[in-house]
Scaffold this motif. Structure first.
Motif, PDB file in Angstrom:
ATOM      1  N   ARG A  26      46.610  44.738  35.798  1.00  0.00           N
ATOM      2  CA  ARG A  26      45.643  43.775  35.280  1.00  0.00           C
ATOM      3  C   ARG A  26      44.346  43.859  36.081  1.00  0.00           C
ATOM      4  O   ARG A  26      44.316  43.560  37.277  1.00  0.00           O
ATOM      5  CB  ARG A  26      46.188  42.348  35.353  1.00  0.00           C
ATOM      6  CG  ARG A  26      45.314  41.351  34.595  1.00  0.00           C
ATOM      7  CD  ARG A  26      45.641  39.923  34.969  1.00  0.00           C
ATOM      8  NE  ARG A  26      47.028  39.574  34.736  1.00  0.00           N
ATOM      9  CZ  ARG A  26      47.526  39.209  33.559  1.00  0.00           C
ATOM     10  NH1 ARG A  26      46.750  39.171  32.498  1.00  0.00           N
ATOM     11  NH2 ARG A  26      48.799  38.889  33.440  1.00  0.00           N
ATOM     12  N   LEU A 131      45.734  32.879  34.803  1.00  0.00           N
ATOM     13  CA  LEU A 131      44.559  33.514  35.380  1.00  0.00           C
ATOM     14  C   LEU A 131      43.589  32.455  35.915  1.00  0.00           C
ATOM     15  O   LEU A 131      43.595  31.310  35.457  1.00  0.00           O
ATOM     16  CB  LEU A 131      43.850  34.405  34.358  1.00  0.00           C
ATOM     17  CG  LEU A 131      44.405  35.829  34.165  1.00  0.00           C
ATOM     18  CD1 LEU A 131      45.857  35.803  33.708  1.00  0.00           C
ATOM     19  CD2 LEU A 131      43.544  36.606  33.159  1.00  0.00           C
ATOM     20  N   HIS A 185      39.951  36.071  37.994  1.00  0.00           N
ATOM     21  CA  HIS A 185      40.189  37.138  37.024  1.00  0.00           C
ATOM     22  C   HIS A 185      39.071  37.267  35.996  1.00  0.00           C
ATOM     23  O   HIS A 185      38.792  38.363  35.526  1.00  0.00           O
ATOM     24  CB  HIS A 185      41.506  36.887  36.285  1.00  0.00           C
ATOM     25  CG  HIS A 185      42.702  36.825  37.173  1.00  0.00           C
ATOM     26  ND1 HIS A 185      43.187  35.633  37.679  1.00  0.00           N
ATOM     27  CD2 HIS A 185      43.501  37.805  37.670  1.00  0.00           C
ATOM     28  CE1 HIS A 185      44.242  35.880  38.436  1.00  0.00           C
ATOM     29  NE2 HIS A 185      44.459  37.180  38.455  1.00  0.00           N
ATOM     30  N   LEU A 390      41.859  41.746  29.798  1.00  0.00           N
ATOM     31  CA  LEU A 390      42.545  40.811  30.694  1.00  0.00           C
ATOM     32  C   LEU A 390      44.053  40.809  30.505  1.00  0.00           C
ATOM     33  O   LEU A 390      44.776  40.175  31.283  1.00  0.00           O
ATOM     34  CB  LEU A 390      42.002  39.398  30.470  1.00  0.00           C
ATOM     35  CG  LEU A 390      40.567  39.147  30.923  1.00  0.00           C
ATOM     36  CD1 LEU A 390      40.087  37.793  30.413  1.00  0.00           C
ATOM     37  CD2 LEU A 390      40.450  39.215  32.438  1.00  0.00           C
ATOM     38  N   GLN A 391      44.511  41.489  29.446  1.00  0.00           N
ATOM     39  CA  GLN A 391      45.938  41.560  29.119  1.00  0.00           C
ATOM     40  C   GLN A 391      46.543  40.173  28.949  1.00  0.00           C
ATOM     41  O   GLN A 391      47.552  39.817  29.563  1.00  0.00           O
ATOM     42  CB  GLN A 391      46.685  42.370  30.176  1.00  0.00           C
ATOM     43  CG  GLN A 391      46.195  43.813  30.231  1.00  0.00           C
ATOM     44  CD  GLN A 391      47.089  44.709  31.045  1.00  0.00           C
ATOM     45  OE1 GLN A 391      48.288  44.481  31.123  1.00  0.00           O
ATOM     46  NE2 GLN A 391      46.527  45.741  31.636  1.00  0.00           N
TER      47      GLN A 391
END
Length: 435
Positions: A26, A131, A185, A390-391
Motif C-alpha cells: 500500500r 487509513l 496515507h 490506496l487499495q
C-alpha cells in the motif's frame, strides 16, 4: 507422478503469488489542486518541472470538469466521484432559496450542512478502512460527515493571500512530514492560484504567466521534498484542478447581460444568484415559472433551462437543491441581475464542454507509468483511480476505473494474478483426473 505434480503446482502457485504481494504493497497518495489552472496554461510559459512530469509520469491531454465549472462543486466531484446532482454541492455559496440566505464562499467551506448530503468523500471512506487522512485547505475538508471528520484539517483563513511562494513551500514541508513522520496515507492539498490572478487580471495577462512559473517552481520543490523525506518509493502524487478560465467580454465590444432588463426580478422572482460568472440560478414566484422562462429566453448570449429539462450530460437535473431555473452564459459573457459592479477580467462557470473550461491532470509515483500521455477524460473518474492507488474499497460513485487504469504500472495486476492462480488450479485438477 502425483507427488511431482504437487511439487510443480506448489512452485507455480508461489510464482503466481509474487505479483499479489507486489500489488498488496500500500503506497500513499497526495492529491494537489491548483484552482483555475486551465489545461493550456503551461503552453506559453517555460515550465521545466511540469514538462518533466510527462517523462516521469502521466499527463492527460486535458480534463473535463463537471457542470458546474465552479470551485466547490468541482472539487467535491473529484473527492467523491459523484456528479453534482448526487453530492448536491451546487454552488460555491451556501444558499437557502426559501429564506434568501446566501453565505460567502470562504464561510461556506466550514458549513457542514452544505457539504453533508449523504455522499461520503474519500477522506472518510479511507479512514473507515483504517487509513489516516488529512486536508490542507481542500474544499469540503472542513465539514462533518454524519458525525465523522477528517483526521487532520488545516482551514484557509478568509482574506488571507493565496500567492505567497514561501508559504506554498512551507505547506509542502508540513504535508511531507505528515507522510513521513506520522504515516498518513492520503493528504489533499489546495492552492488558490492561478484562479485569483485569472479573475483579477484575465488569463492572457503577464501576471498569469508569472504565477504559472511560480506553480512550476513549487512542483519542483515538491519533488525535491519527496526525496528529502524518503518518500520516493512510496508516495504517489496526482496534480489537477477544478476548472479553467476565460476572458470576460467587456464594453464597448459587448454589453453586459443585465437580466433585470428582460424581466422584473422583484415581481417575478423570489430568489436568485445571477451575478456569479457564467452561471445563474433563479426561483420564480408561484405560478410564474413559464413567464420567467419566456422572458429570459429573450435575453442575448445565454441559454435558459428549466431544471427538469437540463441536458442529461450536465448531471444536474435530479438535484433537489438546485432552483427551478438555470441560466448559463455564452463563453465570456457575464451575468448580472441588477446593479452589481462586476470587475472580473476573467471568469468560469460556463459550459464544461468549452475548451477554456478544461483543466489539467498529472500523476507520478511508484504506481504510475512513465512517459504516458492519456486521452482526455472527465474528472469524476479520478475517484476510482485514487481508491485503486490506496487499495481501498470505494464508496458508491459515478466514475469508472476503466478510464484511468491504463495509467497504472500494475493495472489489474491483482486480478490477473488471481486469474492465473485459478487457471493453474484448474489445469492441475484436470491433470489429476487424467491420472
Amino acid at each position: 507422478m502425483k507427488t511431482e505434480l504437487l511439487l510443480l503446482g506448489a512452485t507455480l502457485l508461489c510464482a503466481a503469488a509474487k505479483p499479489l504481494s507486489k500489488a498488496a504493497q500500500r503506497n500513499k497518495l497526495l492529491l494537489v489542486s491548483f484552482d483555475g489552472f486551465r489545461w493550456d496554461y503551461d503552453q506559453d510559459v517555460d515550465t521545466p518541472h511540469l514538462d518533466q512530469l510527462l517523462q516521469d509520469g502521466v499527463k492527460a491531454k486535458y480534463l473535463t470538469p463537471p457542470m458546474l465549472t465552479m470551485t466547490s462543486p468541482s472539487h467535491f466531484t473529484t473527492i467523491t466521484g459523484r456528479w453534482v446532482e448526487d453530492h448536491e454541492v451546487v454552488h460555491n455559496m451556501m444558499f437557502n432559496a426559501q429564506t434568501n440566505q446566501k453565505v460567502p464562499h470562504k464561510q461556506t467551506l466550514t458549513r457542514s450542512e452544505w457539504w453533508d448530503n449523504g455522499v461520503q468523500p474519500l477522506w472518510i471512506t479511507a479512514q473507515n478502512q483504517g487509513l489516516k487522512t488529512a486536508s490542507f485547505y481542500f474544499p469540503g475538508g472542513g465539514a462533518n460527515y454524519s458525525g465523522q471528520v477528517v483526521n487532520r484539517v488545516v482551514l484557509e483563513e478568509s482574506g488571507y493571500p493565496d500567492d505567497n511562494e514561501t508559504e506554498w513551500q512551507q505547506n509542502i514541508d508540513q504535508v511531507m512530514s505528515w507522510f513521513s513522520d506520522e504515516d498518513f496515507h492520503l493528504v489533499t492539498l489546495y492552492y488558490g492560484e492561478p484562479d485569483n490572478v485569472g479573475h483579477a487580471k484575465g488569463p492572457d495577462h503577464p501576471d498569469r504567466k508569472k504565477i504559472i512559473r511560480q506553480i512550476d517552481r513549487t512542483i519542483g520543490y515538491l519533488r525535491e521534498a519527496i526525496l528529502r523525506h524518503g518518500l520516493g518509493d512510496s508516495l504517489n502524487v496526482i496534480i489537477t484542478s477544478d476548472h479553467g478560465m476565460t476572458t470576460v467580454k467587456k464594453r464597448p465590444q459587448v454589453d453586459e447581460i443585465v437580466l433585470n432588463k428582460y424581466l422584473n426580478l422583484i415581481k417575478l422572482a423570489s430568489f436568485e444568484i445571477l451575478d456569479y460568472g457564467g452561471f445563474g440560478i433563479l426561483t420564480p414566484r408561484p405560478g410564474r415559472e413559464q413567464e420567467v422562462f419566456n422572458a429570459l429566453s429573450n435575453a442575448p448570449n445565454l441559454t435558459v433551462y428549466k431544471k427538469h429539462e437540463l441536458p442529461e450530460s450536465f448531471h444536474l437535473a435530479k438535484s433537489r437543491r438546485l432552483p427551478p431555473i438555470v441560466v448559463v452564459g455564452d463563453l465570456g459573457f457575464n451575468l448580472n441581475s441588477r446593479f452589481i459592479v462586476y470587475v472580473n477580467k476573467g471568469d468560469h462557470g460556463y459550459h464544461s464542454g468549452e475548451m477554456d473550461m478544461k483543466t489539467i491532470f498529472r500523476a507520478f509515483g511508484p504506481d504510475f507509468r512513465r512517459n504516458f500521455l492519456s486521452e482526455p477524460f472527465d474528472s469524476v473518474h479520478i475517484y476510482p483511480l485514487m481508491c485503486r492507488v490506496l487499495q481501498i474499497q470505494p464508496a458508491p460513485h459515478n466514475g469508472s476505473l476503466t478510464v484511468t487504469e491504463g495509467m497504472l504500472l500494475h493495472s489489474g495486476g491483482s486480478q490477473r494474478s488471481r486469474l492465473s492462480v485459478a487457471l493453474l488450479l484448474s489445469t492441475l485438477l484436470f491433470m489429476f483426473t487424467e491420472l
